[in-house]
Each structure stands twice: as structure tokens, then as C-alpha cells.
Design an enzyme around this catalytic site. Structure first.
Site, PDB file in Angstrom:
ATOM      1  N   TRP A  68       0.838  -1.205   0.000  1.00 53.60           N
ATOM      2  CA  TRP A  68       0.000   0.000   0.000  1.00 53.60           C
ATOM      3  C   TRP A  68       0.869   1.250   0.000  1.00 53.60           C
ATOM      4  CZ3 TRP A  68      -0.275   4.066   3.436  1.00 53.60           C
ATOM      5  CH2 TRP A  68      -1.363   4.919   3.318  1.00 53.60           C
ATOM      6  N   HIS A  69       2.028   1.165   0.659  1.00 52.96           N
ATOM      7  CA  HIS A  69       2.896   2.338   0.775  1.00 52.96           C
ATOM      8  C   HIS A  69       3.579   2.706  -0.528  1.00 52.96           C
ATOM      9  CE1 HIS A  69       2.411   1.635   5.114  1.00 52.96           C
ATOM     10  NE2 HIS A  69       2.784   2.889   5.261  1.00 52.96           N
ATOM     11  N   GLY A  70       3.692   1.790  -1.445  1.00 54.40           N
ATOM     12  CA  GLY A  70       4.322   2.163  -2.709  1.00 54.40           C
ATOM     13  C   GLY A  70       4.740   0.972  -3.535  1.00 54.40           C
ATOM     14  N   PHE A 123       2.381   8.530  -0.786  1.00 59.29           N
ATOM     15  CA  PHE A 123       1.624   7.287  -0.722  1.00 59.29           C
ATOM     16  C   PHE A 123       0.147   7.485  -1.038  1.00 59.29           C
ATOM     17  CE2 PHE A 123       4.939   6.696   2.742  1.00 59.29           C
ATOM     18  CZ  PHE A 123       5.861   6.182   1.849  1.00 59.29           C
TER      19      PHE A 123
END
Length: 509
Positions: free
Chosen positions: A340-342, A509
């Protein structure tokens, strides 16, 4: 528009005055509410469009589809139809997120795997600010409507305000429709005490961002730029400072967002609860980025079976089956959280690293061992109190958990897995203990003002660890002049350190 910018310092008072001018105008309550919500949408779109107005179409499209899906789910004649509309909205939102955030990543990885050039297939799309945050917020609405946790709204303006509410639009907290949407459907009155508390929380958030995080960033960026030539003690100090940088940056944003929302009579959920005072990694994850961890818990982990999965009748070894499902679910939620963060393998490895730390606790049933604040004790009458200092055992647990978090943040900060490994290996090469200790102290002296700011943050949050934020006041008359003097000191430090406007880490993000 950045919270720590001159533009926002002008924007916020203007929006605040117009918003409450509408709220106290001599018109009927229904029209007043609609006008306030419409103004929130306009102000939020101005705030978001300050970066790139073209992405306003994307957030409007996401909002409209999620709002429409709620109505279609409610009108479905059968559970199967409701499930289809829910799945369609989930697929649409995730597809948009995948194209903007992950498409180029997968194309590049595919090309490297098969040794072919994929440059002609890359879209090179600019990542819209906060797309992961508002997408998850929109998804939670349709899922909760499907689960009948909330009634769908026909008020499209209130729904657009829910998705786009500017304080938490680009970096959270990721709000649930069950909490935030009803607040946009009810008339709001100005609450002086709530607004004052909001101003205190904004002040504390600005201190953590501008004074702590931005000063840490200067040293951290310098060390990371030449990490392969630095001594182990220097790398360790930079890793520790990045640990405080990312906390001051992200929790500072959350404090400003929550405090700003209070000015408009809106209550947002808490997003951080002193995570660096945690006694194990499970407690750390209950206190860090709470809105995201609870989102994955409620919408991914529990539906997969959570830590109490059902065992099919034909399974011969139920205990082994349960453990395997728990292991699977734990890795799924942490890998998804990392991704989800990248779009980078470092985030996935970071998620796997925390899954490995978390697994022993959940398999042994120790993941809920610490649910109270550290340093809490109960007297003979059953009343809880806070110690001035933690016990030696608690202090050791905090230090171990903090060091595990530091290692994780190195992986998070690195651009590649190789860089993260090289950094950690370099950090472990101290040489003689005496020389390393002296060099560490020398570097700590070089960043002396930053260390002082971190100590101020730690001390205040330790004293206030049972409060909602560092400057929350329950007895306004107690120590009034000392508090006011401290506020002025914080303002002075913010002004002294407010040089260049540095963006927030989680905007990417």
C-alpha cells in the site's frame, strides 16, 4: 497545499470564517447544512487542486461511483446483486489505484524478469497526492453499506464532503463512513473549547513536523546520500533520527488534520498513540497509523478468518490448520500494508519483516498482552495511575521494540533491497567500542539542537501519554501561565525553524 505553508495559513482562516458565517446565518437548518457541506466540498477541491487541478476529476469520479454504488447496493433485490455491485465498486477503485500507482512497477518487473525492454509500455503517470487514502475511504463506504453497518445516503454533497474533507484528504486519518459521514448529515454548532483544543493540537503537530521532523531530515538526507562512506556510528545515528523524522512528520500531519477538523466541529479518529513507547511489536502496530491498521484488520484480516479461523469438518488436524491460516493471514495483511505504501520491493520486504516479528506473538497468544499505557499501575482501590518513569523491565522492552522499528525503517527508507542491506551491514561495523562511542557522541553533538527538540517531544508525549495529544488540557485553570509560556516557546521554535517548506513524507503514498 501544505499545512506548513503560507498559503494554508491564509486559506484556513478564510475557510473557517465563511464556514461559520454560513452556520450562523438566518436561514433554515436544512439549507444551512447543505450550504456548509457544499462549501466544504468547494474548499476541499481548492485545497486538493492546488497541486494539480487535473486530479480533481479523478477524486470526483471516485466519489460519484462510490456514492452511486451505495444506492445500487441498497436497492438490490437479492444478496447476490448487492454483492455484485459491491465487488464492482471495489474492482473499479482498485483498478484506478493500480493504474496510477502500480502499473509502471509491474511492467518494469516483467521486463526485467524476461530480459526485454518495456519502455514503450510505461505510462509514466504522475501519482495523484493521497490517492491511497481517499480510495480506501471510499471503499469502506460501499463495504459498510453492503454489511448493513450504515444506511446509504442520497445526499451526494454530504458524501463528496466525506470523501474530500480537506484536513484529512491527502494523508489521513483514513476515516470510516460510519464515523465521518453522519457528522456531515447533522447540523454543527461552534464549540469554543473544542476549537481551542484543536488549535493546541495544530500547534503540537507543527512543532513535530517543522521543528523535529524537518531538522532530522537535513542530517538523515546527508548521511543517506553518502552512506557507503560513513562510519557505523554515523549510520546508526541517522537511522535513529529517521525513526523520529517519520514519526514527527506523519503524526505531526495527523495532529494538524485532527486539530483543523475540530475547528469545523468535526471529530476525526486518532491516528497515533505514542507508538515508540510500545513494549512489543504488536503494541507498536496498535499505536502506529491506527486508521490504516484497523482498516486492513476489519476489511481484510477478519474476513480471511483473522486469528480465529473456522476449521472445515474434514480437516484432521485442526490446530495445525488454524496456525497455518493465522500465518497466512498475518503475512497477507502485512504484505498488503507494505505494498500500500508504494510500488517498490523495499516496502514489501518491510511488511514481511514486521510479519515475522508479529508472528510469534500471535501464535503464542501474546499479541494482546499490552493494551494499557506503559507505566500504568493500579492502587489498592482499583484506580489506575501513571508512574513518572517506566520500570526497568518496561524500559528494556521499549528499547528493544524501538530498535526493531529502527531496523524496519531502514528498509522503508532505502530505494532498493541492496541499499537497505548495505546500510544495515555498514551500521553494524562499529570498530572498537570506545572509538565508536566517541564518534557517536561527536555526531550527536553536531546535531545537538535536533536532539534537544526530540527530547522535548519525548518528554511531553510521555507526560501526556494518557491524553489524546501532547498539548491536551483537562483542567484549563491548572498551571495556566506555565502552559501559555510553553506555547510561546513552541511558537518561537516553529518560527525559528520555518525555513523552506518541506513536503510531508506520506504525500507520496
Amino acid at each position: 497545499m501544505l499545512f506548513n505553508s503560507i498559503e494554508f495559513a491564509i486559506f484556513l482562516p478564510i475557510v473557517f470564517l465563511i464556514y461559520w458565517a454560513i452556520g450562523y446565518s438566518h436561514i433554515n437548518d436544512t439549507l444551512k447544512l447543505r450550504l456548509q457541506n457544499a462549501f466544504v466540498v468547494i474548499a476541499s477541491y481548492v485545497f486538493y487542486g492546488w497541486w494539480d487541478w487535473r486530479f480533481l476529476l479523478l477524486i470526483a469520479f471516485t466519489s460519484f461511483c462510490s456514492w452511486g454504488s451505495g444506492l445500487l447496493i441498497a436497492k438490490s433485490q437479492t444478496p447476490q446483486n448487492a454483492k455484485v455491485w459491491t465487488a464492482a465498486n471495489i474492482a473499479l477503485n482498485l483498478a484506478i489505484l493500480a493504474v496510477f500507482k502500480y502499473y509502471d512497477f509491474f511492467v518494469r518487473e516483467f521486463g526485467q524478469l524476461f530480459g526485454i525492454s518495456t519502455d514503450c509500455l510505461l505510462l509514466r503517470i504522475i501519482l495523484p497526492v493521497g490517492i491511497s487514502f481517499y480510495t480506501f475511504q471510499a471503499l469502506s463506504y460501499s463495504i459498510d453499506v453492503y454489511r448493513k453497518k450504515i444506511e446509504p445516503t442520497s445526499d451526494i454533497v454530504a458524501f463528496f464532503a466525506y470523501v474530500a474533507f480537506f484536513p484529512q484528504l491527502v494523508a489521513g486519518p483514513i476515516e470510516r463512513a460510519t464515523n465521518l459521514l453522519p457528522q456531515f448529515q447533522a447540523n454543527r454548532k461552534f464549540n469554543y473549547d473544542q476549537a481551542v483544543d484543536g488549535m493546541r493540537q495544530i500547534l503540537w503537530g507543527l512543532f513535530k513536523k517543522i521543528v523535529v521532523a524537518d531538522n532530522c531530515a537535513t542530517y538523515v538526507d546527508q548521511v543517506w546520500a553518502t552512506y557507503d562512506t560513513q562510519k557505523g556510528s554515523t549510520l546508526l545515528l541517522a537511522a535513529i533520527l529517521f525513526t523520529f523524522q517519520i514519526y514527527g512528520d506523519f503524526s505531526g500531519y495527523s495532529d494538524i488534520a485532527i486539530g483543523t477538523a475540530k475547528l469545523f466541529g468535526i471529530k476525526l479518529m486518532r491516528n497515533f498513540n505514542n507508538p515508540y513507547f510500545s513494549r512489543d511489536i504488536a503494541e507498536f502496530w496498535r499505536r502506529w497509523h491506527i486508521s490504516l491498521t484497523t482498516w486492513f484488520r476489519d476489511y481484510v484480516y477478519i474476513p480471511l478468518g483473522g486469528s480465529r479461523p473456522e476449521v472445515p469438518a474434514h480437516i484432521q488436524n485442526p490446530d495445525r490448520y488454524k496456525k497455518l491460516i493465522i500465518i497466512r493471514n498475518t503475512f497477507v495483511i502485512f504484505l498488503l500494508s507494505g505494498f500500500w505504501h508504494g510500488a517498490n520491493w523495499t516496502f514489501i520486504v518491510w511488511g514481511a519483516y514486521h510479519a515475522l516479528l508479529f508472528l510469534p506473538l500471535i501464535l503464542l497468544g501474546q499479541n494482546r498482552k499490552y493494551t494499557n499505557q506503559v507505566g500504568t499501575y493500579t492502587d489498592a482501590s482499583g484506580v489506575e495511575h501513571l508512574r513518572l518513569l517506566p520500570t526497568w523491565r518496561e524500559a528494556l522492552q521499549i528499547l528493544i521494540t524501538f530498535f526493531l522499528a529502527v531496523l524496519g525503517w531502514i528498509i522503508f527508507r532505502a530505494e532498493t533491497i541492496t541499499q537497505a542491506w548495505d546500510y544495515i551491514c555498514g551500521m553494524m561495523q562499529f570498530g572498537t567500542l570506545r572509538a565508536s562511542y566517541r564518534f557517536f557522541l561527536l555526531n550527536a553533538y553536531i546535531v545537538y539542537p535536533t536532539n534537544l527538540y526530540i527530547i522535548v517531544m519525548i518528554v511531553v508525549e510521555w507526560i501526556q501519554r494518557n491524553k489524546q495529544h501532547g498539548l491536551e488540557v483537562l483542567n484549563a485553570s491548572k498551571y495556566k501561565w506555565i502552559r501559555i509560556a510553553f506555547y510561546y516557546v513552541l511558537v518561537w521554535m516553529i518560527i525559528q525553524n520555518a525555513g523552506t517548506e518541506q513536503t510531508f513524507i506520506y504525500f507520496q503514498f
